[in-house]
Scaffold this motif. Structure first.
Motif, PDB file in Angstrom:
ATOM      1  N   ALA A  17      63.438  18.693 -98.051  1.00 19.22           N
ATOM      2  CA  ALA A  17      62.887  17.353 -98.195  1.00 19.22           C
ATOM      3  C   ALA A  17      63.868  16.282 -97.763  1.00 19.22           C
ATOM      4  CB  ALA A  17      62.467  17.121 -99.647  1.00 19.22           C
ATOM      5  N   THR A  18      65.166  16.602 -97.730  1.00 18.37           N
ATOM      6  CA  THR A  18      66.149  15.602 -97.309  1.00 18.37           C
ATOM      7  C   THR A  18      66.025  15.288 -95.830  1.00 18.37           C
ATOM      8  OG1 THR A  18      67.840  17.293 -96.875  1.00 18.37           O
ATOM      9  CG2 THR A  18      67.740  16.378 -99.111  1.00 18.37           C
ATOM     10  N   ARG A  19      65.312  16.112 -95.077  1.00 19.36           N
ATOM     11  CA  ARG A  19      65.115  15.847 -93.650  1.00 19.36           C
ATOM     12  C   ARG A  19      64.043  14.795 -93.407  1.00 19.36           C
ATOM     13  NH1 ARG A  19      65.439  21.572 -90.339  1.00 19.36           N
ATOM     14  NH2 ARG A  19      67.327  22.393 -91.328  1.00 19.36           N
ATOM     15  N   LEU A  20      63.259  14.476 -94.420  1.00 20.02           N
ATOM     16  CA  LEU A  20      62.207  13.474 -94.260  1.00 20.02           C
ATOM     17  C   LEU A  20      62.800  12.084 -94.386  1.00 20.02           C
ATOM     18  CD1 LEU A  20      59.374  14.972 -96.498  1.00 20.02           C
ATOM     19  CD2 LEU A  20      59.576  15.107 -94.025  1.00 20.02           C
ATOM     20  N   GLY A  23      59.576   6.968 -93.549  1.00 23.62           N
ATOM     21  CA  GLY A  23      58.349   6.720 -92.802  1.00 23.62           C
ATOM     22  C   GLY A  23      57.624   7.969 -92.365  1.00 23.62           C
ATOM     23  N   SER A  24      58.035   9.155 -92.836  1.00 29.29           N
ATOM     24  CA  SER A  24      57.412  10.404 -92.409  1.00 29.29           C
ATOM     25  C   SER A  24      55.939  10.448 -92.816  1.00 29.29           C
ATOM     26  CB  SER A  24      58.138  11.602 -93.023  1.00 29.29           C
ATOM     27  OG  SER A  24      59.459  11.687 -92.557  1.00 29.29           O
ATOM     28  N   PHE A  52      56.695   9.789 -98.968  1.00 34.93           N
ATOM     29  CA  PHE A  52      56.119  11.036 -99.485  1.00 34.93           C
ATOM     30  C   PHE A  52      57.031  11.660-100.535  1.00 34.93           C
ATOM     31  CE2 PHE A  52      55.219  15.605 -99.325  1.00 34.93           C
ATOM     32  CZ  PHE A  52      53.832  15.603 -99.478  1.00 34.93           C
ATOM     33  N   THR A  53      58.332  11.602-100.317  1.00 29.05           N
ATOM     34  CA  THR A  53      59.282  12.205-101.250  1.00 29.05           C
ATOM     35  C   THR A  53      59.336  11.468-102.586  1.00 29.05           C
ATOM     36  OG1 THR A  53      61.043  10.912-100.208  1.00 29.05           O
ATOM     37  CG2 THR A  53      60.737  13.174 -99.446  1.00 29.05           C
ATOM     38  N   ALA A  86      62.608   4.490-103.882  1.00 25.59           N
ATOM     39  CA  ALA A  86      63.182   5.830-103.929  1.00 25.59           C
ATOM     40  C   ALA A  86      62.773   6.571-105.184  1.00 25.59           C
ATOM     41  CB  ALA A  86      64.708   5.757-103.853  1.00 25.59           C
ATOM     42  N   ALA A  87      62.571   5.868-106.307  1.00 24.01           N
ATOM     43  CA  ALA A  87      62.145   6.526-107.529  1.00 24.01           C
ATOM     44  C   ALA A  87      60.685   6.918-107.400  1.00 24.01           C
ATOM     45  CB  ALA A  87      62.328   5.573-108.722  1.00 24.01           C
ATOM     46  N   PRO A  88      60.280   8.052-108.015  1.00 23.68           N
ATOM     47  CA  PRO A  88      58.888   8.484-107.926  1.00 23.68           C
ATOM     48  C   PRO A  88      57.941   7.387-108.387  1.00 23.68           C
ATOM     49  CG  PRO A  88      60.250  10.212-108.898  1.00 23.68           C
ATOM     50  CD  PRO A  88      61.114   8.987-108.769  1.00 23.68           C
ATOM     51  N   ALA A  89      56.846   7.219-107.612  1.00 28.96           N
ATOM     52  CA  ALA A  89      55.853   6.214-107.958  1.00 28.96           C
ATOM     53  C   ALA A  89      55.082   6.645-109.192  1.00 28.96           C
ATOM     54  CB  ALA A  89      54.891   5.994-106.793  1.00 28.96           C
ATOM     55  N   GLN A  90      54.783   5.738-110.062  1.00 27.14           N
ATOM     56  CA  GLN A  90      54.010   6.031-111.254  1.00 27.14           C
ATOM     57  C   GLN A  90      52.561   5.650-111.012  1.00 27.14           C
ATOM     58  OE1 GLN A  90      55.334   7.588-113.818  1.00 27.14           O
ATOM     59  NE2 GLN A  90      57.239   7.631-112.639  1.00 27.14           N
ATOM     60  N   PRO A  91      51.624   6.573-111.210  1.00 25.32           N
ATOM     61  CA  PRO A  91      50.211   6.280-110.939  1.00 25.32           C
ATOM     62  C   PRO A  91      49.585   5.426-112.012  1.00 25.32           C
ATOM     63  CG  PRO A  91      50.438   8.489-111.825  1.00 25.32           C
ATOM     64  CD  PRO A  91      51.837   7.945-111.667  1.00 25.32           C
TER      65      PRO A  91
END
Length: 290
Positions: A17-20, A23-24, A52-53, A86-91
């Motif tokens: 995932a670090t390769r993304l 804007g992937s 996405f990450t 960068a932090a996960p989005a909260q739905p």
């Protein structure tokens, strides 16, 4: 640790995932739905600008419910998102709504920047998919002609002879599509429904003019029906392979009714003559000579 079994993504970035980059653009390999960070995910209330990450672990494909691990890289676009995501989005609906309101001008500009980075054919393919996914979701759900096993996919779109050419798959039709290049958009257009005969190496085909998007985000194009409805297809992969084969056949001059193979030499019979015999049922030059 690298010695542990891999449980990451299965995409073309080798599961790392670090390769993304931020804007992937990712694509579900089950139903071919796209996740574009510039657009976010309305179903999961993920705001535009979320990589996405940074999606929450609970996030799944909004179309087929596949997990994140089933997504693959489609485009590596220049990052158009803030490092603050960068932090996960909260739905959370309230939080998502607030963030969308606060960043409305930036989020409106981000898709345009990302789209400008795409080649014209890829950009038009994305516009087609966006338009017909909206039609599928809002107008075609439950309609008897819809094949529930299929989704919307633009296949093989490339520039050819000053135009954009490819195949559009939807759950209710498969069409060959030809569109103008961006520099030609805005010129004289045909009336929607007008019939046009276009020539290709394999023969002449009747296309219909389509002026669908009055807002201008989807330029006028020409469409030639290949299949409708789509109940001959049981999987998306089958439909995609058929679309790819149609594009190959379109450029094959041996399929043209006017095609005449070169006279056979004394040492060899042209391979294409045999292939044409298989496809058309006609005899090859070698068979005729016997």
């Amino acid at each position: 640790m690298t010695s542990q079994p891999f449980h990451g993504f299965e995409g073309s970035y080798m599961g790392d995932a670090t390769r993304l980059n931020a804007g992937s653009v990712m694509e579900c390999k089950i139903c071919w739905s796209l996740y574009d960070p510039a657009q976010g995910c309305e179903t999961w209330q993920v705001p535009p600008g979320t990589p996405f990450t940074a999606l929450p672990e609970s996030w799944r494909c909004p179309t087929c419910d596949a997990p994140k691990e089933q997504f693959m890289v489609v485009h590596e676009l220049s990052p158009q998102v803030s490092t603050a995501t960068a932090a996960p989005a909260q739905p959370s609906q309230n939080a998502a709504t607030s963030q969308e309101d606060a960043t409305a001008p930036d989020s409106a500009a981000a898709p345009a920047s990302g789209q400008d980075a795409l080649p014209p054919a890829a950009l038009f393919a994305r516009q087609l998919e966006t338009t017909f996914r909206d039609i599928h979701a809002n107008q075609m759900r439950g309609v008897p002609i819809v094949n529930a096993a299929l989704n919307v996919k633009a296949v093989g779109f490339q520039e050819r002879d000053g135009h954009i050419l490819g195949v559009l798959i939807t759950p209710w039709f498969m069409n060959l599509v030809q569109a103008p290049l961006p520099e030609d958009v805005g010129g004289p257009t045909r009336v929607s429904g007008e019939k046009v005969l276009l020539s290709f190496p394999s023969g002449d085909y009747e296309f219909t003019a389509v002026n669908r998007d009055q807002a201008g985000s989807l330029p006028p194009y020409l469409a030639c029906s290949l299949f409708s409805p789509m109940f001959d297809f049981t999987t998306m992969l089958q439909a995609i392979e058929t679309a790819q084969a149609a594009l190959v056949g379109l450029m094959d001059p041996t399929l043209n009714p006017a095609y005449r193979p070169a006279p056979a030499s004394d040492t060899a019979v042209p391979a294409r003559a045999g292939r044409r015999a298989l496809l058309t049922g006609s005899q090859s030059a070698q068979d005729t000579a016997r």
